[in-house]
Design a protein around this motif. Sequence first.
Motif, PDB file in Angstrom:
ATOM      1  N   ARG A   1      -5.922   4.883  -1.949  1.00  0.00           N
ATOM      2  CA  ARG A   1      -5.074   5.483  -2.967  1.00  0.00           C
ATOM      3  C   ARG A   1      -4.086   4.493  -3.570  1.00  0.00           C
ATOM      4  O   ARG A   1      -3.131   4.883  -4.226  1.00  0.00           O
ATOM      5  CB  ARG A   1      -4.341   6.679  -2.382  1.00  0.00           C
ATOM      6  CG  ARG A   1      -5.296   7.814  -2.099  1.00  0.00           C
ATOM      7  CD  ARG A   1      -4.614   9.116  -1.903  1.00  0.00           C
ATOM      8  NE  ARG A   1      -5.567  10.191  -2.058  1.00  0.00           N
ATOM      9  CZ  ARG A   1      -5.764  10.843  -3.185  1.00  0.00           C
ATOM     10  NH1 ARG A   1      -5.064  10.551  -4.241  1.00  0.00           N
ATOM     11  NH2 ARG A   1      -6.659  11.807  -3.243  1.00  0.00           N
TER      12      ARG A   1
ATOM     13  N   THR B   1       8.419  10.593  12.200  1.00  0.00           N
ATOM     14  CA  THR B   1       7.044  10.770  11.752  1.00  0.00           C
ATOM     15  C   THR B   1       6.232   9.490  11.933  1.00  0.00           C
ATOM     16  O   THR B   1       5.065   9.524  12.309  1.00  0.00           O
ATOM     17  CB  THR B   1       7.017  11.183  10.274  1.00  0.00           C
ATOM     18  OG1 THR B   1       7.943  12.239  10.087  1.00  0.00           O
ATOM     19  CG2 THR B   1       5.645  11.653   9.869  1.00  0.00           C
TER      20      THR B   1
ATOM     21  N   LEU C   1       5.030   7.328   4.320  1.00  0.00           N
ATOM     22  CA  LEU C   1       4.464   8.260   5.307  1.00  0.00           C
ATOM     23  C   LEU C   1       2.951   8.130   5.356  1.00  0.00           C
ATOM     24  O   LEU C   1       2.355   8.065   6.430  1.00  0.00           O
ATOM     25  CB  LEU C   1       4.844   9.702   4.967  1.00  0.00           C
ATOM     26  CG  LEU C   1       6.250  10.134   5.344  1.00  0.00           C
ATOM     27  CD1 LEU C   1       6.376  11.631   5.252  1.00  0.00           C
ATOM     28  CD2 LEU C   1       6.594   9.699   6.754  1.00  0.00           C
ATOM     29  N   LEU C   2       2.320   8.094   4.182  1.00  0.00           N
ATOM     30  CA  LEU C   2       0.860   8.022   4.148  1.00  0.00           C
ATOM     31  C   LEU C   2       0.375   6.726   4.793  1.00  0.00           C
ATOM     32  O   LEU C   2      -0.629   6.723   5.510  1.00  0.00           O
ATOM     33  CB  LEU C   2       0.365   8.113   2.699  1.00  0.00           C
ATOM     34  CG  LEU C   2      -1.144   8.212   2.548  1.00  0.00           C
ATOM     35  CD1 LEU C   2      -1.678   9.430   3.277  1.00  0.00           C
ATOM     36  CD2 LEU C   2      -1.542   8.267   1.090  1.00  0.00           C
TER      37      LEU C   2
ATOM     38  N   ILE D   1      13.623   7.174  -1.507  1.00  0.00           N
ATOM     39  CA  ILE D   1      13.180   8.395  -2.179  1.00  0.00           C
ATOM     40  C   ILE D   1      11.866   8.193  -2.930  1.00  0.00           C
ATOM     41  O   ILE D   1      10.908   8.916  -2.683  1.00  0.00           O
ATOM     42  CB  ILE D   1      14.301   8.974  -3.060  1.00  0.00           C
ATOM     43  CG1 ILE D   1      15.362   9.562  -2.141  1.00  0.00           C
ATOM     44  CG2 ILE D   1      13.773  10.023  -4.019  1.00  0.00           C
ATOM     45  CD1 ILE D   1      16.496  10.229  -2.858  1.00  0.00           C
ATOM     46  N   PRO D   2      11.763   7.183  -3.806  1.00  0.00           N
ATOM     47  CA  PRO D   2      10.481   7.067  -4.511  1.00  0.00           C
ATOM     48  C   PRO D   2       9.317   6.661  -3.607  1.00  0.00           C
ATOM     49  O   PRO D   2       8.177   6.993  -3.893  1.00  0.00           O
ATOM     50  CB  PRO D   2      10.744   5.992  -5.577  1.00  0.00           C
ATOM     51  CG  PRO D   2      12.092   5.475  -5.352  1.00  0.00           C
ATOM     52  CD  PRO D   2      12.768   6.239  -4.287  1.00  0.00           C
ATOM     53  N   LEU D   3       9.597   5.952  -2.519  1.00  0.00           N
ATOM     54  CA  LEU D   3       8.500   5.466  -1.686  1.00  0.00           C
ATOM     55  C   LEU D   3       8.246   6.343  -0.460  1.00  0.00           C
ATOM     56  O   LEU D   3       7.415   6.009   0.385  1.00  0.00           O
ATOM     57  CB  LEU D   3       8.783   4.020  -1.241  1.00  0.00           C
ATOM     58  CG  LEU D   3       8.916   3.028  -2.386  1.00  0.00           C
ATOM     59  CD1 LEU D   3       9.211   1.638  -1.869  1.00  0.00           C
ATOM     60  CD2 LEU D   3       7.640   2.998  -3.223  1.00  0.00           C
ATOM     61  N   PHE D   4       8.956   7.466  -0.378  1.00  0.00           N
ATOM     62  CA  PHE D   4       8.844   8.353   0.773  1.00  0.00           C
ATOM     63  C   PHE D   4       7.386   8.696   1.094  1.00  0.00           C
ATOM     64  O   PHE D   4       6.898   8.477   2.206  1.00  0.00           O
ATOM     65  CB  PHE D   4       9.645   9.631   0.489  1.00  0.00           C
ATOM     66  CG  PHE D   4       9.679  10.614   1.615  1.00  0.00           C
ATOM     67  CD1 PHE D   4      10.619  10.497   2.630  1.00  0.00           C
ATOM     68  CD2 PHE D   4       8.779  11.672   1.675  1.00  0.00           C
ATOM     69  CE1 PHE D   4      10.668  11.410   3.667  1.00  0.00           C
ATOM     70  CE2 PHE D   4       8.822  12.590   2.709  1.00  0.00           C
ATOM     71  CZ  PHE D   4       9.768  12.459   3.704  1.00  0.00           C
ATOM     72  N   ASN D   5       6.670   9.215   0.083  1.00  0.00           N
ATOM     73  CA  ASN D   5       5.276   9.624   0.307  1.00  0.00           C
ATOM     74  C   ASN D   5       4.417   8.457   0.742  1.00  0.00           C
ATOM     75  O   ASN D   5       3.616   8.568   1.672  1.00  0.00           O
ATOM     76  CB  ASN D   5       4.684  10.196  -0.976  1.00  0.00           C
ATOM     77  CG  ASN D   5       5.367  11.477  -1.383  1.00  0.00           C
ATOM     78  OD1 ASN D   5       6.029  12.110  -0.571  1.00  0.00           O
ATOM     79  ND2 ASN D   5       5.226  11.840  -2.640  1.00  0.00           N
ATOM     80  N   GLN D   6       4.573   7.338   0.047  1.00  0.00           N
ATOM     81  CA  GLN D   6       3.716   6.189   0.335  1.00  0.00           C
ATOM     82  C   GLN D   6       3.960   5.665   1.743  1.00  0.00           C
ATOM     83  O   GLN D   6       3.023   5.303   2.445  1.00  0.00           O
ATOM     84  CB  GLN D   6       3.965   5.085  -0.678  1.00  0.00           C
ATOM     85  CG  GLN D   6       3.631   5.517  -2.082  1.00  0.00           C
ATOM     86  CD  GLN D   6       3.520   4.343  -3.041  1.00  0.00           C
ATOM     87  OE1 GLN D   6       3.441   3.202  -2.641  1.00  0.00           O
ATOM     88  NE2 GLN D   6       3.517   4.644  -4.319  1.00  0.00           N
TER      89      GLN D   6
ATOM     90  N   MET E   1       8.048  20.162   5.681  1.00  0.00           N
ATOM     91  CA  MET E   1       8.714  18.892   5.406  1.00  0.00           C
ATOM     92  C   MET E   1      10.111  19.129   4.844  1.00  0.00           C
ATOM     93  O   MET E   1      11.055  18.443   5.206  1.00  0.00           O
ATOM     94  CB  MET E   1       7.864  18.153   4.369  1.00  0.00           C
ATOM     95  CG  MET E   1       7.908  16.668   4.482  1.00  0.00           C
ATOM     96  SD  MET E   1       7.166  16.096   6.001  1.00  0.00           S
ATOM     97  CE  MET E   1       8.192  14.722   6.339  1.00  0.00           C
TER      98      MET E   1
ATOM     99  N   LEU F   1       0.348   7.555   8.374  1.00  0.00           N
ATOM    100  CA  LEU F   1      -0.538   8.663   8.750  1.00  0.00           C
ATOM    101  C   LEU F   1      -1.991   8.212   8.742  1.00  0.00           C
ATOM    102  O   LEU F   1      -2.737   8.486   9.670  1.00  0.00           O
ATOM    103  CB  LEU F   1      -0.386   9.839   7.774  1.00  0.00           C
ATOM    104  CG  LEU F   1       0.795  10.770   7.976  1.00  0.00           C
ATOM    105  CD1 LEU F   1       0.768  11.875   6.940  1.00  0.00           C
ATOM    106  CD2 LEU F   1       0.779  11.379   9.367  1.00  0.00           C
ATOM    107  N   ASN F   2      -2.397   7.554   7.692  1.00  0.00           N
ATOM    108  CA  ASN F   2      -3.772   7.065   7.616  1.00  0.00           C
ATOM    109  C   ASN F   2      -3.852   5.846   6.698  1.00  0.00           C
ATOM    110  O   ASN F   2      -4.032   5.992   5.492  1.00  0.00           O
ATOM    111  CB  ASN F   2      -4.698   8.177   7.125  1.00  0.00           C
ATOM    112  CG  ASN F   2      -6.151   7.825   7.340  1.00  0.00           C
ATOM    113  OD1 ASN F   2      -6.570   6.707   7.040  1.00  0.00           O
ATOM    114  ND2 ASN F   2      -6.912   8.734   7.875  1.00  0.00           N
ATOM    115  N   PRO F   3      -3.724   4.654   7.262  1.00  0.00           N
ATOM    116  CA  PRO F   3      -3.677   3.438   6.451  1.00  0.00           C
ATOM    117  C   PRO F   3      -4.892   3.288   5.541  1.00  0.00           C
ATOM    118  O   PRO F   3      -4.768   2.850   4.401  1.00  0.00           O
ATOM    119  CB  PRO F   3      -3.656   2.312   7.484  1.00  0.00           C
ATOM    120  CG  PRO F   3      -3.234   2.940   8.748  1.00  0.00           C
ATOM    121  CD  PRO F   3      -3.631   4.370   8.696  1.00  0.00           C
TER     122      PRO F   3
ATOM    123  N   LEU G   1      -6.840   5.612   4.173  1.00  0.00           N
ATOM    124  CA  LEU G   1      -6.721   6.507   3.020  1.00  0.00           C
ATOM    125  C   LEU G   1      -5.635   5.996   2.075  1.00  0.00           C
ATOM    126  O   LEU G   1      -5.788   6.010   0.856  1.00  0.00           O
ATOM    127  CB  LEU G   1      -6.388   7.925   3.499  1.00  0.00           C
ATOM    128  CG  LEU G   1      -6.184   8.976   2.426  1.00  0.00           C
ATOM    129  CD1 LEU G   1      -7.412   9.113   1.573  1.00  0.00           C
ATOM    130  CD2 LEU G   1      -5.831  10.312   3.046  1.00  0.00           C
TER     131      LEU G   1
END
Lengths: 301, 269
Positions: free
Chosen positions: A191, A53, A179-180, A172-177, A240, A183-185, A187
């Motif tokens: 956040r 990704t 990726l984001l 695991i805890p930082l997975f979303n961060q 996902m 994906l769009n630094p 944004l």
Amino acid sequence: MNDLYEWIRVSLQSAAQDGALPLAFQYGFVINALLCAFLIGPLLGGVGTMVVTKRMAFFSQSIGNAAMTGVAIGVLLGESYTEPYVSMFGFCILFGLLLNFTKNRTQLSSDTLIGVFLSVSLAVGASLLLFVSARVNTHILEAVLFGSVLTVSDTDMNVLLAVSVLVLAMGIPLFNQMLLASLNPSLARVRGVKVDLMEYIFVFMITLLTVACLKIVGAVLVEALLLIPAAAARNVTSSMRGFVLLSMLFSTLSCIAGVLIPMQYDLPLPSGGAIIMVAACIFILTTLIRVTFARFREARA
Amino acid sequence: MTQSAAKQTAPTSRGPSIHCIDLGLQLGGVEILRAINLKLEAGKIHCIIGPNGGGKTCFIRSLLGQMPHTGMVETISLQDDEPVIGYLPQLLDFDKTLPVTVSDFMAIVCNGLRPAFAGLGQQPRQLIAAALERVGFVANVNTRLGSLSGGERQRVLFAQALIPEPSLLVLDEPMNNMDQAGEKRYLELIKNLAADGVTILWIAHDLNQVRQYADTVTCINQTVVFHGSPAECLDQLNTGDLFHLATKRAITKDSDVTTTSGSTVGEST
């Protein structure tokens, strides 16, 4: 920990002698290899989805090549040539962080920069290692490149276990961060995600994982095991969850089959090569599935 | 259910006001913004217009603190806490074949420490459903992001900007790729949010929309070309030569313009 490994080995070996398990299980090193396969399979599969990704595919390969330099330095410094972990981790982490540091500070696109680092690390690593191995053991280069499952020791397994725990604790805890952040630094920053820190943590994670898996899969092929299961999973999923779970499954299957099949049929294959070939078969299969079934078809760009 | 959830979390006049003092920006030796002095009031709709490449996005990203700008940016909130910023980026640049569904994307953005592959929690799920309904997203949340139409993807992006309930909403060309029904919904939503006291910064292209909805309009081309209420600023120009004129004025008398723009802020309030 070593007692636990011993206990698992002894109980599986006795089961093999009773005929409950295939004969291959009477060898301690087969059991060691399988234990490792169960650890690195899901781990590489899961992290592989992030690598795909985030488009960091070639990064882990350059880390794998840097590990050759790490081994050479380790031997020169007097570490044991089968377990030069201090030098490998030390050099590879420095290398990875330096690469990321440079990436943030040049105008070069990241694939160009990784290409530069990759070739430099390959050249330096291969030269140094050949120079060193001529004096110690001519099979070091081979072992570093393709892994050698037969020589997995308890230390290797301890290192792998420790790295697995660390990678899970970060991933695991930082997975979303993480990726984001790719994906769009912009944004991500709004956040409250620390984008640069996330990149460094990700690089650190990949480096740890690559070095820890080197013994089994080898430098050249670690990155294949990060990519191929994820690519295969991507062929046949649209969410996902499916992506991560299938990638973990494919990767674990490849590891186990890659260890067992050569044993069972007495094939003189390096484990790393066999694991990747199994993974490649899965990839081809999922590609065929994608091509055949209409529900995966989509408009061409 | 979803509407009541939206109302509960909407107290009045909670947006910050934004003051720029001598804001400038240089990137790679190129001057992108210079000498921007602006006062943007709380709870109003502020439209930003200007030619492409004139630095609108850079201006907004400087306000958000993401650029190495010079000068000062102050966000002054009537409430003690930091403003909650909702941000709608101009484009979501990503690989369209990635297996990321709408709900995965919302999870990545809003789910905190729970990884997206573990699914949404009960509470985020409701928040996300409510936000998607507010922007009029009707497709299945299990559709891949890459296979959505441009308008639907834009709605998803807008929905994430509404979680958590923002007090400052920054919209970078929200009408990009948008269909007519979506535009209507957006305009309604923007109006309602402003009425609730949310400060809105909106990079706009359609001058008719600016005329109709904006409280102030700012034209940026390197620096502030003009700033004031849409009635004052836009009606003396016709849209055709607006940007042409803008460039000329910016070069010849920028200091003059920035000072007058300062006074128009005072008048229009």
